[in-house]
Design an enzyme around this catalytic site. Structure first.
Site, PDB file in Angstrom:
ATOM      1  N   ASP A 174     105.792 -21.006  73.736  1.00  0.00           N
ATOM      2  CA  ASP A 174     106.575 -22.195  74.047  1.00  0.00           C
ATOM      3  C   ASP A 174     106.521 -23.120  72.842  1.00  0.00           C
ATOM      4  O   ASP A 174     105.441 -23.540  72.427  1.00  0.00           O
ATOM      5  CB  ASP A 174     106.024 -22.898  75.290  1.00  0.00           C
ATOM      6  CG  ASP A 174     106.983 -23.959  75.819  1.00  0.00           C
ATOM      7  OD1 ASP A 174     107.378 -24.856  75.046  1.00  0.00           O
ATOM      8  OD2 ASP A 174     107.343 -23.887  77.012  1.00  0.00           O
ATOM      9  N   ARG A 233     119.446 -19.523  81.649  1.00  0.00           N
ATOM     10  CA  ARG A 233     120.858 -19.875  81.556  1.00  0.00           C
ATOM     11  C   ARG A 233     121.581 -18.813  80.747  1.00  0.00           C
ATOM     12  O   ARG A 233     121.061 -18.289  79.768  1.00  0.00           O
ATOM     13  CB  ARG A 233     121.034 -21.245  80.887  1.00  0.00           C
ATOM     14  CG  ARG A 233     120.708 -22.427  81.797  1.00  0.00           C
ATOM     15  CD  ARG A 233     121.724 -22.535  82.926  1.00  0.00           C
ATOM     16  NE  ARG A 233     121.516 -23.714  83.758  1.00  0.00           N
ATOM     17  CZ  ARG A 233     120.803 -23.727  84.868  1.00  0.00           C
ATOM     18  NH1 ARG A 233     120.187 -22.621  85.273  1.00  0.00           N
ATOM     19  NH2 ARG A 233     120.695 -24.824  85.584  1.00  0.00           N
ATOM     20  N   ASP A 257     120.447 -12.394  85.524  1.00  0.00           N
ATOM     21  CA  ASP A 257     120.907 -13.155  86.680  1.00  0.00           C
ATOM     22  C   ASP A 257     121.969 -14.165  86.273  1.00  0.00           C
ATOM     23  O   ASP A 257     122.612 -14.770  87.121  1.00  0.00           O
ATOM     24  CB  ASP A 257     119.719 -13.888  87.325  1.00  0.00           C
ATOM     25  CG  ASP A 257     120.128 -14.691  88.544  1.00  0.00           C
ATOM     26  OD1 ASP A 257     120.717 -14.106  89.470  1.00  0.00           O
ATOM     27  OD2 ASP A 257     119.863 -15.917  88.567  1.00  0.00           O
ATOM     28  N   GLU A 262     130.114 -17.524  83.734  1.00  0.00           N
ATOM     29  CA  GLU A 262     129.960 -16.977  85.081  1.00  0.00           C
ATOM     30  C   GLU A 262     131.227 -17.100  85.924  1.00  0.00           C
ATOM     31  O   GLU A 262     131.245 -16.678  87.077  1.00  0.00           O
ATOM     32  CB  GLU A 262     128.769 -17.653  85.766  1.00  0.00           C
ATOM     33  CG  GLU A 262     127.458 -17.292  85.061  1.00  0.00           C
ATOM     34  CD  GLU A 262     126.259 -18.076  85.551  1.00  0.00           C
ATOM     35  OE1 GLU A 262     126.421 -18.887  86.486  1.00  0.00           O
ATOM     36  OE2 GLU A 262     125.164 -17.864  85.004  1.00  0.00           O
ATOM     37  N   HIS A 289     123.555 -15.298  89.586  1.00  0.00           N
ATOM     38  CA  HIS A 289     122.861 -16.578  89.448  1.00  0.00           C
ATOM     39  C   HIS A 289     122.212 -16.998  90.771  1.00  0.00           C
ATOM     40  O   HIS A 289     122.397 -18.124  91.260  1.00  0.00           O
ATOM     41  CB  HIS A 289     123.836 -17.660  88.975  1.00  0.00           C
ATOM     42  CG  HIS A 289     123.149 -18.811  88.287  1.00  0.00           C
ATOM     43  ND1 HIS A 289     123.736 -19.545  87.279  1.00  0.00           N
ATOM     44  CD2 HIS A 289     121.919 -19.355  88.455  1.00  0.00           C
ATOM     45  CE1 HIS A 289     122.902 -20.501  86.880  1.00  0.00           C
ATOM     46  NE2 HIS A 289     121.786 -20.402  87.588  1.00  0.00           N
TER      47      HIS A 289
END
Length: 318
Positions: A174, A233, A257, A262, A289
């Protein structure tokens, strides 16, 4: 809070508990899930609070019209549709509810990984079609593999926790957080991440920095990548880059996903080509999603929003 309470406009579909929870907390909810964005612009000046999911953007134009707005509540985790800097500059409180759907997302991500590893989708289709092919559906095991969590926020942490029972090594990177190693996860540098990760799971917000971060060039820095998962995302990952890795046999499987666009009925010509190619790979799992979208999370998101509004700063909101 003032005697009349704060009037709150709720513009997206929410769990049925939303109205009663806001009323019990002393707010005056106006639940209008069918309202159009342009209608919101016309009436937002009447409200003290705005609850959104994904229907509309909270941009400068809307905020300038929202002269009485004291808070914006995002029913979910992502804040990419909110102009956070401008909202904050106006003294408007912004809250979200990643705690409400992190468990759902973590379980879904594990489910996609196990489906890929055990070829559950192709095996099911074949058996239903009368084909009994054991060798073609031989799977892999997670034990001993290195899973990389890219982005260690609520979602990344929840996913890492779910892997504890699989005897695999879990590492995380991270850019904006350090010191989070624990009994089941090891914090590593970016270079170590590139060198060691076999299974990449992406858990970063969509920002100007992360938009299409995972493109051909970035993926080329991974030395041992074999599987890809994205439940963050869609615009974080270039589909053309994923197709390239699949075509060259670098990736043995992918679970997505989210997609870079989309709205499947409004794809550009290039997006249509990328999407069509992606659907030809049997080792790719695609879901619409819904990773954080369970019956339980639908309710828990409401509870998290109310709890945060009650616990923090209602006096300041009054």
């Amino acid at each position: 809070m003032n005697e009349e309470g704060l009037k709150v406009l709720i513009v997206d579909d929410m769990h049925e508990s939303i109205t009663s929870l806001f009323e019990e907390a002393g707010f005056i909810p106006d639940y209008r899930p069918l309202i159009r964005p342009e209608e919101v612009h016309e009436i937002i000046h009447e409200y003290h609070g705005l609850v959104i999911r994904s229907k509309m953007s909270v941009d400068r134009e809307l905020i300038d019209r929202a002269v009485n707005l004291k808070f914006v509540a995002r029913a979910g985790a992502g804040l990419d549709k909110v102009d956070y800097t401008y909202v904050s500059s106006k003294g408007i409180k912004l809250i979200n509810a990643p705690e409400g759907n992190r468990d759902a997302l973590a379980e879904h991500t594990v489910g996609m990984l196990l489906t890929i590893f055990n070829k559950l989708n192709t095996a099911t289709d074949e058996v239903k079609s009368g084909v009994w092919n054991r060798e073609a559906n031989r799977g892999w095991e997670l034990m001993g593999r290195t899973v990389g969590v890219y982005g260690y926020g609520y979602m990344g942490e929840a996913f890492a926790q779910r892997l504890m029972g699989f005897s695999c090594r879990v590492v995380a990177y991270d850019k904006y957080k350090t010191g989070f190693s624990n009994d089941h996860l090891e914090e590593v540098s970016l270079q170590e991440f590139f060198d060691e990760v076999e299974i990449l799971s992406i858990h970063v917000p969509l920002t100007s920095e992360t938009r299409f971060l995972f493109d051909e060039k970035y993926f080329s820095r991974f030395k041992n990548l074999k599987f890809l998962l994205n439940t963050s995302r869609g615009e974080v990952v270039k589909l053309s880059a994923v197709n390239d890795l699949l075509k060259r046999g670098v990736l043995l499987g992918a679970g997505l996903d989210v997609l870079e666009n989309e709205k499947l009925d409004k794809l550009t010509e290039n997006q249509q080509a990328d999407f069509k190619e992606l659907t030809t790979y049997p080792n790719v799992i695609l879901t619409p999603h819904v990773a954080g979208w369970t019956f339980e999370s639908y309710r828990k998101i409401n509870e998290v929003l109310i709890r945060k509004l009650q616990a923090g700063d209602l006096a300041q909101l009054s």
